[in-house]
Every structure is written in C-alpha cells, then in structure tokens.
Design an enzyme around this catalytic site. Structure first.
Site, PDB file in Angstrom:
ATOM      1  CE  LYS A   1      50.669  20.821  55.421  1.00 45.50           C
ATOM      2  NZ  LYS A   1      51.669  19.789  55.069  1.00 45.50           N
TER       3      LYS A   1
ATOM      4  CB  THR B   1      44.861  26.933  46.409  1.00 46.48           C
ATOM      5  OG1 THR B   1      45.526  25.699  46.685  1.00 46.48           O
ATOM      6  CG2 THR B   1      45.780  28.105  46.676  1.00 46.48           C
TER       7      THR B   1
ATOM      8  CG  ASN C   1      44.724  22.237  43.740  1.00 45.31           C
ATOM      9  OD1 ASN C   1      45.824  22.429  43.253  1.00 45.31           O
ATOM     10  ND2 ASN C   1      44.474  22.358  45.052  1.00 45.31           N
TER      11      ASN C   1
ATOM     12  CD  GLU D   1      48.279  25.696  43.720  1.00 43.04           C
ATOM     13  OE1 GLU D   1      47.773  25.011  44.639  1.00 43.04           O
ATOM     14  OE2 GLU D   1      49.502  25.781  43.535  1.00 43.04           O
TER      15      GLU D   1
ATOM     16  CB  ILE E   1      38.124  31.650  46.570  1.00 40.14           C
ATOM     17  CG1 ILE E   1      38.334  30.609  45.463  1.00 40.14           C
ATOM     18  CG2 ILE E   1      36.864  32.466  46.311  1.00 40.14           C
ATOM     19  CD1 ILE E   1      37.270  29.519  45.442  1.00 40.14           C
TER      20      ILE E   1
ATOM     21  CE1 TYR F   1      39.874  19.644  47.934  1.00 42.62           C
ATOM     22  CE2 TYR F   1      38.861  19.584  50.111  1.00 42.62           C
ATOM     23  CZ  TYR F   1      39.956  19.817  49.303  1.00 42.62           C
ATOM     24  OH  TYR F   1      41.147  20.223  49.860  1.00 42.62           O
TER      25      TYR F   1
ATOM     26  CG  PHE G   1      59.660  33.141  46.377  1.00 47.48           C
ATOM     27  CD1 PHE G   1      59.871  34.504  46.353  1.00 47.48           C
ATOM     28  CD2 PHE G   1      58.601  32.620  45.639  1.00 47.48           C
ATOM     29  CE1 PHE G   1      59.056  35.347  45.613  1.00 47.48           C
ATOM     30  CE2 PHE G   1      57.777  33.448  44.902  1.00 47.48           C
ATOM     31  CZ  PHE G   1      58.009  34.819  44.890  1.00 47.48           C
TER      32      PHE G   1
END
Length: 309
Positions: free
Chosen positions: A200, A205, A207, A255, A258, A266, A284
């Site tokens: 989003k 990523t 994991n 994570e 790439i 997966y 943040f």
C-alpha cells in the site's frame, strides 16, 4: 575434507587436530586451520578439526539461546572450504562435559589417534575449564601427545572471534562483521504472508521466516541487501523491526523490498546477504513521512550499490 558424523567404526591414522565450535568459520578460524596445517606438514600427518553438531551450552542449559553465526548445514559447507583432511562432528553429551581436561585429551588420543593438538589461543576445555595451557602440555607429555598453542589473528588491536562478530551484528555494523567473516552475513528461509502494508505504501515486501531459529538476527533497522531467489541475485532494501509507524504489533518482522521485482514468491526459499547498514528503525509522524524516508533509503542504497536509478 571428509566430514565424519559417526565415529563408531572410524579408524584414523595418527593425526594433528584442533578443537572448537567454529561458529561462523571466520577469518580467525581460518588462521587457526592454517597453523594446524603447518604442524601437519612438519609432522607429515593428516589434519583434523574436531567440532560439535550442537552448541555445548544447548546441551547443558535447556533454555540457552546461542545466537549462532552459522547453523549446522552452513557450518559444514564452510568447513568444507578449509584445507584440513578431516572434520569430526563429535556429539556433545553430559557425560562428555564431565570429563577432566586430561580425560578429554586421552579420549582424543585413544579414539581419534590425535598425536599433536593445536589449541586456540583462548581455548579452554575440561569440566571446570580451570587448567592452563601449561597443564595441557603436561597432560600431553603423559599421553604421548604434542600440544601447541595457536596465535590469534589480531587486526588493529582486535582479536577476531565469534563473540566480536556477534557484538558487531547486534550493533548493526555488518560491514565490519563481513570483513571479519570473509563473506557476507546472511539469513535464509521461506517467504511467508505478512501484513501487506508495504504494498500500500508503494514498497511491497517479502517477509522472511528464517530456517534456523538459533541464528543471530542483526540489529533492528534498514539495510542494503543482496537477495537470492531461485539461483538469481537481486538488490533490495531490508527492514528488521516492529513497524512502529503502522502499529502492527510487537512481533518482529524481517521484510525486504526487492528492487525491480514483481514475481509471486510466497513459500519459496530466499536468502538475504547483509551489505550495508542504512539507519535504525524509528516511528514517523505520518505514513507520508515514512514513504518519503523509504524513498530516500532506496536512493541511498542505489548509490551504495552502484545501481542505475
């Protein structure tokens, strides 16, 4: 090198040996093995490394978490690159732990035909670990075994050891750790489902669930990494931490985003090699601030790795 995991029927020729955990098989270990091989050449005998498939403290302390630099499959692969003739995987047991230093040396002499023993500069063995190198030499004379003490590999006042490398990784100093290891520290495992928040944010990523639960995970933060999937190498940006900005709970995640990659991976095997530490994990004020920082992190990594932006 021949790796021996079952010594019931083993019959070794008279040999020169050294003993240790060899966690990480780093440059200090390689220096020790070179000294071992020199003694082997002097005495015209084959050389042997004696190590343990499980960390001794795991046998003695059920709740001990070793934070290994190399789990057994990686350690075996690294040991295979050394010049010793044999590697003996000696199971560590409570019975073995109760042997005195002299009794242990007698075991090496009688079971493995060790005629010369090269001892690491800081190595201690025996159930109370209280004897000195001079004691080992005296026991060796009684058993017909020469005992020599190896020199440490020292750089800029630092004796290279597994504990030094662990401390570096815990502080995120992967460049220095890699230098002492002589290879890039890595984690490998399976790509599993995550929270899919990165997608989003524009930074999808993968994991990683590490294959070895006992292997040390470096300090939390952002890293430049090399990613290996299906025999191919990619560049990436990896985060270790708890994602405080998106408040995904207390579970630590590993994570990696790439670069220039969009395949479904997966439940496939993945390896990440740590190249550079970029920054620590932080919370943040907004998702927009996080996205801006991720963009800066990616540009930093592209520059460090000399990639085309």
């Amino acid at each position: 090198m021949k790796i021996i995991t079952d010594d019931i029927q083993i019959s070794l020729p008279p040999c020169v040996a050294t003993i240790g955990c060899f966690d990480g098989v780093h440059r200090g270990h390689r220096y020790l093995v070179r000294q071992l091989c020199q003694v082997g050449e002097e005495r015209r005998m084959p050389t042997a490394l004696i190590t343990f498939p499980v960390h001794p403290r795991q046998v003695m302390q059920a709740d001990y978490q070793p934070q290994l630099l190399s789990c057994l499959p990686q350690k075996e692969a690294l040991l295979q690159t050394l010049d010793a003739d044999y590697c003996i995987m000696l199971p560590f047991t409570r019975q073995l732990s109760q042997l005195s230093a002299r009794e242990f040396m007698a075991l090496l002499r009688n079971r493995f035909n060790v005629r010369a023993l090269v001892i690491g500069y800081d190595h201690r063995f025996g159930h109370n670990r209280s004897e000195s190198f001079h004691d080992y030499c005296r026991y060796g004379e009684e058993l017909g075994m020469e005992v020599r003490q190896a020199r440490a590999l020292v750089e800029e006042g630092v004796s290279i050891s597994s504990s030094v490398i662990r401390d570096l990784l815990k502080r995120g100093q992967v460049e220095d750790a890699n230098h002492y290891l002589s290879y890039h520290y890595y984690l490998d495992g399976v790509v599993v489902d995550g929270y899919k928040v990165g997608r989003k944010l524009g930074f999808p990523t993968a994991n990683l669930r590490p294959s070895c639960a006992d292997k040390l995970v470096p300090a939390e933060g952002v890293y430049a990494v090399a990613v290996y999937i299906g025999g191919k190498r990619y560049a990436g940006m990896l985060n270790i931490g708890h994602r405080p900005t998106v408040d995904n709970g207390a579970e630590r995640s590993i994570e990696v985003n790439i670069f220039d990659f969009s395949e479904d991976i997966y439940y496939k095997q993945m390896r990440v090699e740590f190249l550079h530490y970029i920054r620590g994990e932080k919370k943040f004020d907004s998702l927009d601030a996080l996205i801006s920082q991720l963009r800066r992190d990616k540009e930093t990594i592209i520059h460090l790795l000399n990639l085309q932006s």
